[in-house]
Scaffold this active site. Structure first.
Site, short mmCIF file in Angstrom:
data_model
loop_
_atom_site.label_atom_id
_atom_site.label_comp_id
_atom_site.label_asym_id
_atom_site.label_seq_id
_atom_site.Cartn_x
_atom_site.Cartn_y
_atom_site.Cartn_z
N ARG A 1 0.81 -1.22 0.00
CA ARG A 1 0.00 0.00 0.00
C ARG A 1 0.85 1.27 0.00
O ARG A 1 0.46 2.29 -0.58
CB ARG A 1 -0.95 -0.01 1.21
CG ARG A 1 -2.00 1.12 1.21
CD ARG A 1 -2.99 0.90 2.36
NE ARG A 1 -4.08 1.86 2.32
CZ ARG A 1 -4.22 2.88 3.17
NH1 ARG A 1 -3.33 3.06 4.15
NH2 ARG A 1 -5.25 3.72 3.08
N ILE B 1 -6.99 7.79 -0.76
CA ILE B 1 -6.99 6.34 -0.81
C ILE B 1 -7.80 5.87 0.39
O ILE B 1 -7.64 6.37 1.51
CB ILE B 1 -5.55 5.79 -0.78
CG1 ILE B 1 -5.54 4.26 -0.93
CG2 ILE B 1 -4.80 6.22 0.48
CD1 ILE B 1 -4.13 3.68 -1.11
N SER B 2 -8.71 4.94 0.18
CA SER B 2 -9.61 4.48 1.24
C SER B 2 -8.84 3.73 2.32
O SER B 2 -7.77 3.16 2.06
CB SER B 2 -10.69 3.56 0.67
OG SER B 2 -11.53 4.25 -0.21
N GLN B 3 -9.41 3.70 3.53
CA GLN B 3 -8.78 2.95 4.61
C GLN B 3 -8.74 1.48 4.26
O GLN B 3 -9.62 0.95 3.56
CB GLN B 3 -9.53 3.17 5.92
CG GLN B 3 -10.88 2.52 5.99
CD GLN B 3 -11.64 2.86 7.25
OE1 GLN B 3 -12.43 3.80 7.26
NE2 GLN B 3 -11.42 2.10 8.31
#
Length: 218
Positions: free
Chosen positions: A38, A64-66
């Protein structure tokens, strides 16, 4: 993407403590979350917090999403190795990289050209060769590669766009945050002919989906 990347211990802790501990069970999804680095999809200085359970800025007003939400949405899609999947909102390319390990082909659409270029570079860096990035209005879908076994919308939409429902294969699933600009419900629909039964999986918050069938720029 079978290349070893740094910070693997952080990814394993992320999966154990943030994702599996909160109920995500699909072994393929968990393995993909461990494998994909990530931090390579997040610009500095935010990359130092890449394995925290939080959304992070990626530039151009996008995030960016969790990790938990990425894993949950992927599991809700129920990906299979033979599937063709459409993602609306490429962002930095992280969600597409996760999907690339689980399905045959990923098509991802990004409306901001510079963001699409960065996603392309990020995905090339992790050898996600089965991902196609399209620059354009994601709310219109991408008919040349339709129908799709799964469609994932990674931005908040006021409604599920009709073109996307039309491009969903029979039995296919679509996962999307649906609601206002400020708060949404995570919704799943499944196509059965002209019927699209719906499930609700709780409240979420995403940046707005901009486009003809989404929100305006304002």
């Amino acid at each position: 993407m079978s290349v070893p990347y740094p910070r693997s211990d952080e990814r394993r802790r992320m999966v154990d403590l943030q994702i599996a501990a909160r109920g995500v069970r699909d072994p393929g999804v968990l393995a993909a979350m461990v494998e994909v680095p990530r931090h390579l999809f997040i610009p500095p200085p935010y990359d130092r917090d890449a394995y925290a359970d939080a959304p992070l800025p990626i530039g151009n007003g996008q995030t960016i999403s969790q990790p938990y939400i990425v894993a949950l949405m992927t599991e809700l899609l129920r990906p299979n190795p033979a599937d063709s999947v459409l993602e609306i909102g490429a962002g930095s390319g992280y969600q597409a990289a996760i999907l690339s390990l689980l399905v045959r082909k990923v098509t991802t659409i990004e409306r901001i050209e510079t963001v699409a270029a960065r996603a392309r570079a990020n995905l090339a860096a992790v050898h996600a060769d089965n991902v196609e990035i399209v620059y354009g209005d994601g709310t219109l879908g991408y008919p040349p590669s339709a129908p799709y076994n799964g469609i994932l919308i990674t931005a908040a939409t006021p409604i599920i766009p009709e073109p996307l429902k039309a491009q969903l294969a029979e039995g296919g699933r679509l996962v999307a945050p649906v609601g206002s600009r400020s708060v949404q419900d995570l919704v799943v629909i499944e196509r059965h002919g002209s019927q699209f039964p719906e499930e609700n999986h709780g409240g979420v918050r995403f940046v707005p989906l901009i486009g003809e069938y989404g929100w305006s720029e304002e």
